[in-house]
Design an enzyme around this catalytic site. Structure first.
Site, PDB file in Angstrom:
ATOM      1  N   HIS A  62       0.805  -1.217   0.000  1.00 31.87           N
ATOM      2  CA  HIS A  62       0.000   0.000   0.000  1.00 31.87           C
ATOM      3  C   HIS A  62       0.846   1.280   0.000  1.00 31.87           C
ATOM      4  O   HIS A  62       0.322   2.385  -0.156  1.00 31.87           O
ATOM      5  CB  HIS A  62      -0.946   0.010   1.213  1.00 31.87           C
ATOM      6  CG  HIS A  62      -2.312   0.533   0.902  1.00 31.87           C
ATOM      7  ND1 HIS A  62      -2.540   1.495  -0.071  1.00 31.87           N
ATOM      8  CD2 HIS A  62      -3.530   0.246   1.413  1.00 31.87           C
ATOM      9  CE1 HIS A  62      -3.822   1.762  -0.133  1.00 31.87           C
ATOM     10  NE2 HIS A  62      -4.466   1.019   0.764  1.00 31.87           N
TER      11      HIS A  62
ATOM     12  N   ASP B 255      -2.442   1.949  -4.696  1.00 28.74           N
ATOM     13  CA  ASP B 255      -3.737   2.231  -4.086  1.00 28.74           C
ATOM     14  C   ASP B 255      -4.804   1.376  -4.768  1.00 28.74           C
ATOM     15  O   ASP B 255      -4.543   0.702  -5.767  1.00 28.74           O
ATOM     16  CB  ASP B 255      -4.076   3.716  -4.215  1.00 28.74           C
ATOM     17  CG  ASP B 255      -3.084   4.597  -3.469  1.00 28.74           C
ATOM     18  OD1 ASP B 255      -2.753   4.251  -2.329  1.00 28.74           O
ATOM     19  OD2 ASP B 255      -2.641   5.614  -4.050  1.00 28.74           O
TER      20      ASP B 255
END
Length: 426
Positions: A396, A400
């Site tokens: 992450h 995204d």
């Protein structure tokens, strides 16, 4: 003479003794394996380069030591131990492994494992002698430790000959025997594990554990999944699989189609093919897909290099080669290097949904689940379709939901477009 821990790869600085194949007092010949060593890259044997006798085991099984550390001592026939010979032993061991890497990475037409005669693990000198003399190694009985084919075995085979190459039906029987033997061994191991006992963590499991902990601790994981209608893909594979097996000699697996679609997706969305590097994100130029290969308690992650340049047939060939050598513990450090994205075939175990831990330091891992028939709404009607889930774990810090979702959407649509009419295997 001191035998040292060899360097088994450019970035490898230590190794763990998984098991010793010799003991003090054993007489060994040149190229006989002394021990098995594991690193985070590969499991490999350490061969002797001299004839002699084992005098002392310095590093016990399960211990991890730096490259260059003395792991055992031996008395060399007709030669006293000195510093020069010690250095020569270390250097030549490294060259031996490099030679083994080079030869193991090349497919051999007549070098397949036969579980009844030997364990399928051959040293460079055995490979060389067999190749030069047209010997089928699967027909050579291994008299060495754990069923290994020794130099003496291959010289005897050259002098006295071996049995003819097995017929296809005999080869199938041998394969079935090997699978049965592995299953029986696995069942025995399971039954030997009883509630309340403590099982020591061996080198392989420890190396895997360290990698998993590093990935989870350093990479913030996120996860998402899509459903894919694989009905046309199933028909396409079914249409080609018979003729493909007859022509190529190995199976056209569903996994090859999935890897092909993923490679095309990585080309379109290169951020999935990247690495977090502190103050920058490194986007890799090459698309090298890692695949997971499990064998008993060992887990290998070999790499299909430049997967985006390969046809479905080319990918299927590499999957077959890497998986076969992985099951035989014949993968090299070169096979494991350079991966930029991992695809894991969890569906082979019947899984329908899972969350993979990213293969550090890559940016993502895709789990391909089982293809199962399910009732699905299609154009306001209910039909029975072949469905498969694709589960994606992402770093992450780099990715995204938007980009991960777009990548999964592309792979899904690519797989759903693989019809008989518009899909080229070659």
């Amino acid at each position: 003479m001191d035998v040292k821990m060899p360097k088994l790869g450019e970035s490898v600085h230590e190794g763990t003794i998984e098991q010793w194949l010799v003991k003090p007092g054993d007489t060994i010949e040149e190229y006989d394996a002394l021990c098995e060593v594991i690193t985070d890259k590969v499991t490999a044997e350490v061969p002797s380069i001299y004839n002699g006798t084992i005098k002392e085991i310095v590093v016990e099984a399960g211990e991890t030591v730096d490259v260059g550390t003395v792991i055992c001592r031996m008395e060399v026939d007709g030669e006293a131990s000195d510093d020069n010979s010690t250095e020569d032993q270390s250097n030549q061991q490294e060259r031996t492994h490099q030679s083994d890497d080079d030869q193991s990475s090349k497919p051999a037409n007549n070098m397949n494992e036969n579980a009844k005669l030997n364990n399928g693990q051959y040293s460079p000198v055995v490979f060389k002698l067999a190749s030069e003399n047209g010997i089928n190694l699967e027909n050579v009985k291994g008299t060495g430790n754990l069923g290994r084919v020794t130099k003496k075995d291959i010289l005897n085979a050259i002098e006295n000959g071996v049995s003819d190459v097995a017929s296809p039906s005999q080869q199938d029987d041998a394969t079935m025997t090997e699978v049965t033997d592995h299953k029986q061994q696995h069942d025995t191991n399971e039954s030997a594990s009883t509630p309340g006992e403590s099982i020591p963590v061996n080198g392989v499991r420890r190396a895997i554990a360290n990698k998993m902990v590093q990935s989870v601790n350093e990479i913030p994981h996120a996860w998402m999944m899509v459903e894919v209608d694989a009905t046309d893909l199933v028909k396409t594979r079914q249409h080609h699989k018979g003729s493909f097996k007859q022509t190529e000699g190995y199976n056209l697996t569903f996994f090859a189609f999935f890897v092909k679609a993923v490679a095309e997706g990585l080309k379109k969305y290169p951020m999935l093919n990247s690495t977090w590097a502190n103050d920058e994100i490194k986007i890799h130029k090459d698309i090298n897909v890692s695949i997971a290969v499990a064998s008993e308690d060992k887990l290998y992650v070999p790499v299909i290099k430049n997967a985006d340049d390969k046809s479905i047939k080319g990918i299927a060939k590499e999957i077959n080669d890497l998986a076969t050598r992985g099951r035989k513990h014949q993968l090299t450090s070169q096979d494991m290097q350079g991966g930029t994205f991992t695809v894991n075939n969890t569906g082979s175990f019947g899984s329908v949904s899972s969350m993979g831990i990213i293969n550090y330091p890559q940016a993502a891992i895709l789990q391909v689940e089982s293809i199962v028939k399910r009732p699905v709404v299609v154009n306001d009607m209910i039909g029975i379709r072949d469905m498969v889930n694709l589960s994606l774990s992402i770093d992450h810090r780099i990715l995204d939901g938007l980009m991960a979702g777009e990548f999964l959407k592309f792979v899904k649509e690519r797989l759903q477009s693989m019809t008989i009419e518009n899909t080229s295997i070659y």
